[in-house]
Design a protein around this motif. Structure first.
Motif, PDB file in Angstrom:
ATOM      1  N   PRO A   1     -37.586 -21.066  65.662  1.00 39.83           N
ATOM      2  CA  PRO A   1     -38.324 -21.172  64.400  1.00 39.83           C
ATOM      3  C   PRO A   1     -37.620 -20.360  63.323  1.00 39.83           C
ATOM      4  CG  PRO A   1     -39.513 -19.790  65.970  1.00 39.83           C
ATOM      5  CD  PRO A   1     -38.315 -20.329  66.695  1.00 39.83           C
ATOM      6  N   ARG A   2     -37.560 -20.871  62.095  1.00 42.87           N
ATOM      7  CA  ARG A   2     -36.950 -20.141  60.971  1.00 42.87           C
ATOM      8  C   ARG A   2     -37.923 -20.127  59.802  1.00 42.87           C
ATOM      9  NH1 ARG A   2     -32.553 -21.293  58.315  1.00 42.87           N
ATOM     10  NH2 ARG A   2     -31.870 -19.144  58.238  1.00 42.87           N
ATOM     11  N   LEU A   3     -38.150 -18.946  59.262  1.00 44.77           N
ATOM     12  CA  LEU A   3     -39.140 -18.740  58.204  1.00 44.77           C
ATOM     13  C   LEU A   3     -38.481 -18.215  56.947  1.00 44.77           C
ATOM     14  CD1 LEU A   3     -42.084 -16.710  59.790  1.00 44.77           C
ATOM     15  CD2 LEU A   3     -42.310 -18.843  58.551  1.00 44.77           C
ATOM     16  N   ARG A   4     -39.014 -18.629  55.818  1.00 42.70           N
ATOM     17  CA  ARG A   4     -38.593 -18.026  54.553  1.00 42.70           C
ATOM     18  C   ARG A   4     -39.675 -18.258  53.500  1.00 42.70           C
ATOM     19  NH1 ARG A   4     -37.465 -22.400  56.716  1.00 42.70           N
ATOM     20  NH2 ARG A   4     -35.232 -22.108  57.006  1.00 42.70           N
ATOM     21  N   THR A   5     -39.602 -17.442  52.449  1.00 36.25           N
ATOM     22  CA  THR A   5     -40.535 -17.569  51.321  1.00 36.25           C
ATOM     23  C   THR A   5     -40.020 -18.638  50.364  1.00 36.25           C
ATOM     24  OG1 THR A   5     -40.717 -15.164  51.460  1.00 36.25           O
ATOM     25  CG2 THR A   5     -41.683 -16.200  49.523  1.00 36.25           C
ATOM     26  N   VAL A   6     -40.916 -19.435  49.820  1.00 37.52           N
ATOM     27  CA  VAL A   6     -40.550 -20.324  48.709  1.00 37.52           C
ATOM     28  C   VAL A   6     -41.639 -20.246  47.641  1.00 37.52           C
ATOM     29  CG1 VAL A   6     -39.222 -21.980  50.104  1.00 37.52           C
ATOM     30  CG2 VAL A   6     -41.661 -22.397  49.682  1.00 37.52           C
ATOM     31  N   VAL A   7     -41.330 -20.749  46.464  1.00 40.93           N
ATOM     32  CA  VAL A   7     -42.326 -20.845  45.399  1.00 40.93           C
ATOM     33  C   VAL A   7     -42.986 -22.218  45.488  1.00 40.93           C
ATOM     34  CG1 VAL A   7     -42.697 -20.893  42.904  1.00 40.93           C
ATOM     35  CG2 VAL A   7     -41.064 -19.265  43.882  1.00 40.93           C
ATOM     36  N   LEU A   8     -44.314 -22.211  45.529  1.00 39.67           N
ATOM     37  CA  LEU A   8     -45.057 -23.471  45.576  1.00 39.67           C
ATOM     38  C   LEU A   8     -45.025 -24.089  44.178  1.00 39.67           C
ATOM     39  CD1 LEU A   8     -46.830 -25.271  47.388  1.00 39.67           C
ATOM     40  CD2 LEU A   8     -48.795 -23.894  46.678  1.00 39.67           C
TER      41      LEU A   8
ATOM     42  N   PHE B   1     -41.924 -27.985  46.975  1.00 32.93           N
ATOM     43  CA  PHE B   1     -41.166 -26.790  46.598  1.00 32.93           C
ATOM     44  C   PHE B   1     -39.748 -27.226  46.287  1.00 32.93           C
ATOM     45  CE2 PHE B   1     -40.792 -26.876  51.268  1.00 32.93           C
ATOM     46  CZ  PHE B   1     -39.454 -26.622  51.483  1.00 32.93           C
ATOM     47  N   HIS B   2     -38.978 -26.334  45.715  1.00 32.77           N
ATOM     48  CA  HIS B   2     -37.603 -26.666  45.320  1.00 32.77           C
ATOM     49  C   HIS B   2     -36.625 -25.830  46.124  1.00 32.77           C
ATOM     50  CE1 HIS B   2     -39.322 -27.735  41.079  1.00 32.77           C
ATOM     51  NE2 HIS B   2     -39.692 -28.585  42.010  1.00 32.77           N
ATOM     52  N   THR B   3     -35.477 -26.409  46.370  1.00 31.24           N
ATOM     53  CA  THR B   3     -34.460 -25.622  47.066  1.00 31.24           C
ATOM     54  C   THR B   3     -33.067 -26.156  46.744  1.00 31.24           C
ATOM     55  OG1 THR B   3     -33.938 -24.538  49.158  1.00 31.24           O
ATOM     56  CG2 THR B   3     -34.379 -26.905  49.261  1.00 31.24           C
ATOM     57  N   ASP B   4     -32.085 -25.452  47.296  1.00 30.05           N
ATOM     58  CA  ASP B   4     -30.680 -25.797  47.077  1.00 30.05           C
ATOM     59  C   ASP B   4     -30.251 -26.755  48.179  1.00 30.05           C
ATOM     60  OD1 ASP B   4     -27.704 -25.569  47.117  1.00 30.05           O
ATOM     61  OD2 ASP B   4     -28.063 -23.959  45.673  1.00 30.05           O
TER      62      ASP B   4
ATOM     63  N   ARG C   1     -27.601 -27.104  49.469  1.00 32.94           N
ATOM     64  CA  ARG C   1     -26.652 -26.460  50.392  1.00 32.94           C
ATOM     65  C   ARG C   1     -27.349 -25.496  51.355  1.00 32.94           C
ATOM     66  NH1 ARG C   1     -23.193 -23.750  45.772  1.00 32.94           N
ATOM     67  NH2 ARG C   1     -25.352 -23.382  45.096  1.00 32.94           N
ATOM     68  N   ALA C   2     -28.678 -25.287  51.160  1.00 34.67           N
ATOM     69  CA  ALA C   2     -29.403 -24.293  51.975  1.00 34.67           C
ATOM     70  C   ALA C   2     -29.528 -24.767  53.423  1.00 34.67           C
ATOM     71  CB  ALA C   2     -30.781 -24.043  51.372  1.00 34.67           C
ATOM     72  N   PHE C   3     -29.587 -23.815  54.330  1.00 36.00           N
ATOM     73  CA  PHE C   3     -29.713 -24.153  55.762  1.00 36.00           C
ATOM     74  C   PHE C   3     -30.958 -25.004  56.018  1.00 36.00           C
ATOM     75  CE2 PHE C   3     -27.355 -19.951  56.516  1.00 36.00           C
ATOM     76  CZ  PHE C   3     -26.131 -20.589  56.571  1.00 36.00           C
ATOM     77  N   LYS C   4     -32.039 -24.678  55.301  1.00 36.81           N
ATOM     78  CA  LYS C   4     -33.303 -25.390  55.572  1.00 36.81           C
ATOM     79  C   LYS C   4     -33.168 -26.894  55.322  1.00 36.81           C
ATOM     80  CE  LYS C   4     -35.406 -22.893  52.128  1.00 36.81           C
ATOM     81  NZ  LYS C   4     -34.166 -22.540  51.417  1.00 36.81           N
ATOM     82  N   VAL C   5     -32.286 -27.268  54.401  1.00 36.36           N
ATOM     83  CA  VAL C   5     -32.100 -28.706  54.107  1.00 36.36           C
ATOM     84  C   VAL C   5     -31.455 -29.400  55.312  1.00 36.36           C
ATOM     85  CG1 VAL C   5     -30.878 -30.359  52.611  1.00 36.36           C
ATOM     86  CG2 VAL C   5     -32.073 -28.380  51.613  1.00 36.36           C
TER      87      VAL C   5
HETATM   88  C1  LIG Z   1     -40.422 -14.421  46.223  1.00 40.19           C
HETATM   89  C2  LIG Z   1     -39.371 -15.372  46.756  1.00 40.19           C
HETATM   90  C3  LIG Z   1     -39.377 -16.677  46.325  1.00 40.19           C
HETATM   91  C4  LIG Z   1     -38.415 -17.571  46.802  1.00 40.19           C
HETATM   92  N1  LIG Z   1     -38.461 -18.867  46.392  1.00 40.19           N
HETATM   93  C5  LIG Z   1     -37.578 -19.761  46.909  1.00 40.19           C
HETATM   94  C6  LIG Z   1     -37.695 -21.144  46.595  1.00 40.19           C
HETATM   95  O1  LIG Z   1     -38.577 -21.598  45.856  1.00 40.19           O
HETATM   96  N2  LIG Z   1     -36.790 -21.988  47.155  1.00 40.19           N
HETATM   97  C7  LIG Z   1     -35.817 -21.543  48.000  1.00 40.19           C
HETATM   98  O2  LIG Z   1     -35.041 -22.369  48.476  1.00 40.19           O
HETATM   99  N3  LIG Z   1     -35.687 -20.243  48.320  1.00 40.19           N
HETATM  100  C8  LIG Z   1     -36.554 -19.340  47.805  1.00 40.19           C
HETATM  101  N4  LIG Z   1     -36.463 -18.014  48.156  1.00 40.19           N
HETATM  102  C9  LIG Z   1     -35.365 -17.590  49.046  1.00 40.19           C
HETATM  103  C10 LIG Z   1     -35.713 -17.982  50.475  1.00 40.19           C
HETATM  104  O3  LIG Z   1     -36.748 -17.152  50.967  1.00 40.19           O
HETATM  105  C11 LIG Z   1     -34.489 -17.939  51.421  1.00 40.19           C
HETATM  106  O4  LIG Z   1     -33.959 -16.640  51.456  1.00 40.19           O
HETATM  107  C12 LIG Z   1     -33.397 -18.912  50.985  1.00 40.19           C
HETATM  108  O5  LIG Z   1     -33.961 -20.125  50.479  1.00 40.19           O
HETATM  109  C13 LIG Z   1     -32.450 -19.245  52.140  1.00 40.19           C
HETATM  110  O6  LIG Z   1     -33.192 -19.870  53.155  1.00 40.19           O
HETATM  111  P1  LIG Z   1     -32.514 -20.819  54.251  1.00 40.19           P
HETATM  112  O7  LIG Z   1     -31.183 -20.204  54.586  1.00 40.19           O
HETATM  113  O8  LIG Z   1     -33.449 -20.808  55.390  1.00 40.19           O
HETATM  114  O9  LIG Z   1     -32.350 -22.181  53.646  1.00 40.19           O
HETATM  115  C14 LIG Z   1     -37.423 -17.125  47.718  1.00 40.19           C
HETATM  116  C15 LIG Z   1     -37.459 -15.807  48.163  1.00 40.19           C
HETATM  117  C16 LIG Z   1     -38.414 -14.946  47.695  1.00 40.19           C
HETATM  118  C17 LIG Z   1     -38.414 -13.538  48.211  1.00 40.19           C
END
Ligand SMILES: Cc1cc2nc3c(=O)[nH]c(=O)nc-3n(C[C@H](O)[C@H](O)[C@H](O)COP(=O)(O)O)c2cc1C
Length: 199
Positions: free
Chosen positions: A50-57, A69-72, A74-78
């Motif tokens: 399992p992999r967890l991270r914060t995102v903005v809703l 939510f939005h992301t890059d 190139r990010a691992f989660k994609v």
């Molecule tokens: C407060 C906060 C908001 C964040 N919002 C986003 C977001 O909206 N989208 C995103 O991709 N990463 C966001 N991040 C960064 C992710 O938590 C994470 O470090 C990054 O996306 C890399 O994740 P991955 O390697 O699992 O893809 C946020 C981090 C914090 C602390």
């Protein structure tokens, strides 16, 4: 502020409980101080962990049982979502004493109207992250060995990296803590059925 001694309608009514959860999620989109503004999102890692991270809703659509939510790109989660779209989200509001857990399936939108609308609706400051080089998560030889965009043109050049992730929600589980008795409920959004659970 509601009187904490009063029992809110959602404590004993499943429809109200689900509506309460959606209201809190919707507030999270608009109010950056809400604990629902920054939920944790779990994916299944490429190694099965399992992999967890914060995102903005960024958006919720109760009628369609979706959130965004939005992301890059190139990010691992994609890459993880491409292999297994199952995701989970979690947030807890200590003031409202409400935990919300969501399970669903994620879809990455990079070039279509969903992505374009999301990019158009984003502020320049938010867009800037997508123009970072090298790619997020890459190993670098020094802590500051990455570049941020220096101009609007450079920020806009990050557009190909921007993606909107839509989560089709399968289930929402709520846990509300109260001295008079906790309340836990689970909602299957496909069937529309809800049930109380032992907290
Ligand atoms: C407060 C906060 C908001 C964040 N919002 C986003 C977001 O909206 N989208 C995103 O991709 N990463 C966001 N991040 C960064 C992710 O938590 C994470 O470090 C990054 O996306 C890399 O994740 P991955 O390697 O699992 O893809 C946020 C981090 C914090 C602390």
């Amino acid at each position: 502020m509601p009187d904490p001694r009063e029992t809110p309608a959602f404590a004993n009514d499943l429809d109200e409980m689900l509506a309460h959860a959606w209201r809190q999620l919707a507030r999270g989109v608009k109010d950056r101080h809400s604990p629902f503004h920054c939920p944790s999102v779990a994916t299944i890692g490429l190694d099965g962990r399992p992999r967890l991270r914060t995102v903005v809703l960024r958006g919720v659509e109760p009628s369609a049982a979706r959130l965004r939510f939005h992301t890059d790109r190139r990010a691992f989660k994609v890459a993880e979502i491409a292999v297994d779209p199952r995701v989970a989200l979690h947030a807890y509001d200590p003031a409202g004493k409400l935990q919300v857990r969501i399970e669903g399936r994620a879809r990455v939108h990079a070039t279509d109207a969903v992505a374009e609308d999301a990019w158009t609706g984003s502020r320049m400051a938010s867009r800037a992250c997508y123009a970072t080089t090298p790619s997020p998560g890459e190993v670098i030889p020094a802590p500051d060995a990455f570049t941020l965009p220096q101009s609007d043109a450079e920020i806009l050049a990050g557009r190909p990296h921007f993606t909107a992730v839509i989560v089709e929600i399968d289930t929402i589980e709520t846990l509300w803590l109260a001295h008079s008795g906790h309340r836990r409920a689970r909602f299957d959004l496909a069937t529309g059925e809800g049930a109380w659970l032992v907290p």
